[in-house]
Design an enzyme around this catalytic site. Structure first.
Site, PDB file in Angstrom:
ATOM      1  N   LYS A   1      53.192  -9.938 -26.466  1.00 51.87           N
ATOM      2  CA  LYS A   1      52.100  -9.442 -25.627  1.00 51.87           C
ATOM      3  C   LYS A   1      51.082  -8.687 -26.469  1.00 51.87           C
ATOM      4  CE  LYS A   1      54.727  -9.107 -21.314  1.00 51.87           C
ATOM      5  NZ  LYS A   1      55.161  -8.213 -20.219  1.00 51.87           N
TER       6      LYS A   1
ATOM      7  N   ARG B   1      60.922 -13.556 -25.530  1.00 56.27           N
ATOM      8  CA  ARG B   1      60.441 -14.100 -24.272  1.00 56.27           C
ATOM      9  C   ARG B   1      60.319 -15.620 -24.395  1.00 56.27           C
ATOM     10  NH1 ARG B   1      57.247  -9.615 -25.650  1.00 56.27           N
ATOM     11  NH2 ARG B   1      57.456  -7.829 -24.222  1.00 56.27           N
TER      12      ARG B   1
END
Length: 306
Positions: free
Chosen positions: A186, A162
């Site tokens: 995350k 990401r």
């Protein structure tokens, strides 16, 4: 634990929301954006319940929750909004029940419509190759920012990380000997992602000139002034590079492209899941749909009886 009053702006309600927010951050490890969204959804729910006669959390039952969602559906809220608010309510009441703030979880049977996930945008392998080859050619000038852009794009496409994960990476997170990058994803979950020789060559070239911008800073990628690069700057880099290659896409499309091209090359789904850092294999499976769409397209063009 006494039942918290949920009428407007009571101290108990303020503490309740603050405690829930702390749970989302400390226990769930959610992003600041998700935390704000969940807290806002719960505030909306509590205000609705209070207007319809609820004084405490115990007064909020499944009928109230369903009526709350129905009121938003009648107000033409999108399916995505309804799905998220349903998830917020389930998360909130599961936490409230677990911590003794309610005796029973009224949201355990709350169902919301699933959102149809659109197929992700991906580059063709030829387009990705052309984009990176062009950046490699540009980087021969040795201009630090041009070399940085080449390395940044190579690493995004090679690893599928990401943008936020790449922005947060430090020089010490790269191991050129093993061609791996350590990132924190995350939920503060750390993973190590492999990359290939083209990306290694680009990163090596960048590290040789990085000191001209960054000095002794820790950040792997920096801006023109030497500070850690941010996501907006990365978006600009990707926009310029993909536009020049004839396919203007967002940075996340490089992540989608990496996953799709891995599967097209024969990688198994579990390996792609590990590389992308998905907690659920279901999330990774959407990329098999992209590959299937391409397969059908190729079949339709090539088979005489398609």
């Amino acid at each position: 634990m006494p039942e918290a009053e949920i009428t407007q702006e009571t101290p108990a309600r303020v503490r309740l929301l603050a405690d829930f927010e702390q749970h989302l951050v400390a226990q769930r490890g959610l992003s600041a954006h998700t935390v704000r969204a969940y807290r806002g959804d719960v505030e909306t729910l509590l205000s609705y319940a209070a207007r319809h006669g609820a004084r405490t959390l115990a007064d909020v039952d499944l009928a109230v929750l369903r009526a709350w969602l129905a009121s938003m559906a009648a107000g033409q809220r999108s399916r995505a909004t309804l799905a998220r608010r349903g998830a917020s309510a389930r998360t909130f009441f599961a936490w409230a029940a677990h911590t003794g703030r309610v005796q029973r979880d009224p949201a355990i049977r709350l169902a919301t419509a699933r959102v149809a996930a659109p197929l992700p945008t991906v580059l063709t392998q030829d387009t990705a190759r052309r984009m990176l080859d062009e950046r490699a050619q540009d980087a021969r000038t040795g201009e630090p920012l041009v070399v940085r852009d080449w390395a940044l794009l190579e690493l995004l496409y090679a690893t599928g990380v990401r943008v936020g994960e790449l922005c947060g990476a430090d020089v010490s997170d790269v191991d050129l000997a093993t061609c791996t990058l350590r990132v924190v994803g995350k939920g503060d979950k750390e993973r190590v992602v492999p990359f290939g020789r083209p990306a290694a060559d680009a990163v090596d070239a960048w590290l040789r000139v990085r000191g001209e911008l960054a000095g002794a800073g820790a950040a792997l990628f920096v801006g023109a002034r030497g500070g850690r690069i941010d996501q907006r700057q990365v978006r600009d880099v990707v926009h310029r590079a993909t536009t020049a290659a004839g396919a203007d896409v967002a940075p996340h499309a490089l992540r989608h492209s990496a996953a799709t091209h891995l599967l097209e090359g024969g990688s198994d789904l579990r390996s792609v899941q590990e590389i992308l850092g998905h907690s659920s294999l279901t999330t990774t499976q959407r990329y098999t749909h992209v590959s299937a769409e391409r397969l059908r397209s190729a079949y339709a063009q090539a088979h005489p009886r398609a």
